[in-house]
Design an enzyme around this catalytic site. Structure first.
Site, PDB file in Angstrom:
ATOM      1  N   ASP A  13       0.856  -1.189   0.000  1.00  0.00           N
ATOM      2  CA  ASP A  13       0.000   0.000   0.000  1.00  0.00           C
ATOM      3  C   ASP A  13       0.887   1.232   0.000  1.00  0.00           C
ATOM      4  OD1 ASP A  13      -3.006  -0.903   0.606  1.00  0.00           O
ATOM      5  OD2 ASP A  13      -1.658  -2.228   1.695  1.00  0.00           O
ATOM      6  N   GLU A 132     -13.976  -4.203  -0.153  1.00  0.00           N
ATOM      7  CA  GLU A 132     -13.561  -3.937   1.233  1.00  0.00           C
ATOM      8  C   GLU A 132     -14.764  -4.217   2.121  1.00  0.00           C
ATOM      9  OE1 GLU A 132     -12.255   0.112   0.910  1.00  0.00           O
ATOM     10  OE2 GLU A 132     -10.509  -0.448  -0.291  1.00  0.00           O
TER      11      GLU A 132
END
Lengths: 253, 210
Positions: A13, A132
């Protein structure tokens, strides 16, 4: 019956130029340089690399293209890029920078036909639908903008829908477990896995090999993503793979 | 330095092909210019996605006749993934589509076992082996160690009409499929050598040295 080999994916990330890691996708800390980490995991034998622009949705654009371009010059394994991809034009730029697959979440929820258009242009194998998920008691809700915005969508139903729309893979991130190193949300994993027939990449919570084995007890995971434990050198790729292999999982050594 | 033409028809991760060529010391050029293609030391046909879309794009970029013309020069040609499938006569994908017809045989969907233990597309690393012992001599796999793993992304695979063209095999569950072909100066790999780490780069290097 179990046949599939499980892919081991390093998830990187990125915020601005740095690799970051938080808990529940929040409280982000800098942990390194994205290209250097990608090179390291490649040399250690990881199966794929996933780059996510953690703040792209905030700014409405993905800032990783130059990082992908650089990484692809020395990392010769599949690379997926996600975060802030809003249009076919963005997807085209992402793939031209050297990525093999793109991952979309926020924009896919706002505009589901983007999945179909991308799959028609670049093939389903290049389109990863990112979901998510946050637990809501008896169900899971799909979130956007890196776990910040609720959508009201039921994760299991949305997973079926993205497959129908043409996604070739699903990246399932448990926001609840993400960064905790306490293991996967097994119930979520099982429900999504059984609801679809495309491969699912499980992300969020992997803190030790046992967590993957617990997942493999329930389903045949197509792929598992690791972040914290790699970035903090808790485990190297080979050590991780050896552990899983020794426990009977089919892993590329 | 050898010049390798990577065919530009709007399909495939061409950036990775060019990077891989650079990594093994060759000069890759992305082109659909006929003179550049015919003048190259070797040609790579990349590609991912659907068969019919691939053929349509080859036509749209006016590449079909020049591919046939290039093959007749006897210089090496490599089709990768969809690029390998397009070498064959036809495919069952989305009905029926005609291919380049350079290698006899057709493209068929991988069979899924009834117990539900496998999924398509077949994505991931898989070991490849010689179709016949010693069959890799004088081929792009000459320096490859049998049972090395390579990266695959596909739902369909080639069924060559003649076993003479089978170079390598791999398995999908219990099913054995053809993952590399060789016919004279024509080579094809179902897997992605440009995405298969050092073992893959070795194949690209060998190809540029043929």
């Amino acid at each position: 019956m179990r046949h599939s080999r499980t892919r081991i994916i390093a998830r990187i990330d990125v915020k601005n130029e740095f690799v970051i890691k938080g808990i529940h996708l929040e409280g982000l800390r800098k942990v390194g340089n994205p290209v250097e980490l990608a090179r390291k995991y490649y040399q250690q034998g990881v199966d794929e690399i996933l780059f996510m622009d953690a703040v792209a949705s905030l700014y409405g654009r993905n800032n990783l293209f130059h990082i992908i371009e650089q990484a692809c010059r020395e990392v010769f394994i599949p690379i997926t890029i996600g975060g802030g991809l809003r249009s076919v034009e963005d997807i085209d730029l992402a793939l031209k920078s050297g990525a093999d697959k793109i991952s979309i979440n926020t924009q896919a929820i706002k505009e589901p036909t983007l999945i179909t258009r991308a799959a028609e242009m670049y093939g389903s194998q290049a389109v990863v639908a990112s979901i998510e998920a946050k637990n809501k008691g008896s169900w899971w809700e799909a979130y956007t903008d890196n776990g910040r915005e609720e959508t009201g969508l039921n994760v299991v139903e949305w997973a079926k829908e993205v497959e129908r729309l043409g996604a070739g893979e699903i990246l399932l991130t448990s926001v609840d477990m993400e960064g905790t190193k306490k293991g996967f949300d097994l119930e979520l994993a099982e429900q999504v896995y059984n609801a679809v027939s495309v491969p699912v990449i499980f992300s969020g919570g992997a803190g030790q090999p046992d967590h993957v084995l617990a997942l493999a007890d329930r389903i045949n995971p197509d792929a598992v993503a690791f972040a914290s434990i790699l970035h903090y050198n808790t485990f190297g790729i080979q050590e991780l793979k050896q552990n899983l292999n020794a426990a009977g999982m089919d892993i590329r050594m | 330095m050898k010049t390798i033409a990577v065919l530009d028809y709007g399909i495939g991760n061409v950036r990775s092909q060019l990077n891989a060529l650079e990594a093994v010391g060759a000069r890759g050029i992305l082109t659909n210019n006929h003179d550049e293609i015919l003048g190259a030391d070797a040609v790579i046909l990349p590609g991912v996605g659907a068969f019919r879309h691939g053929m349509e794009n080859l036509e749209k970029h006016n590449l079909i006749s020049v591919i046939h013309e290039y093959i007749r020069t006897g210089k090496p040609f490599l089709g990768i993934c969809l690029g390998m499938q397009l070498l064959f006569e036809e495919s069952d994908e989305f009905g029926h589509s005609k291919g380049l017809g350079l290698v006899a045989g057709k493209i068929q969907k991988l069979p899924l076992p009834a117990d539900g233990g496998l999924r398509l597309p077949h994505i991931g690393w898989k070991e490849i082996d010689e179709f016949e012992n010693g069959g890799w001599a004088d081929s792009i796999l000459e320096t490859t160690k049998p049972h090395s793993a390579f990266y695959f992304v596909h739902s369909y695979a080639a069924v060559p009409a003649s076993s003479d063209t089978w170079l390598a095999k791999a398995t999908f569950g219990e099913h054995t499929f053809c993952c590399a072909v060789k016919q004279g100066n024509i080579f094809g790999t179902q897997f992605h050598p440009e995405k298969s780490g050092e073992s893959g780069l070795q194949i690209i290097k060998k190809f540029t040295e043929i």
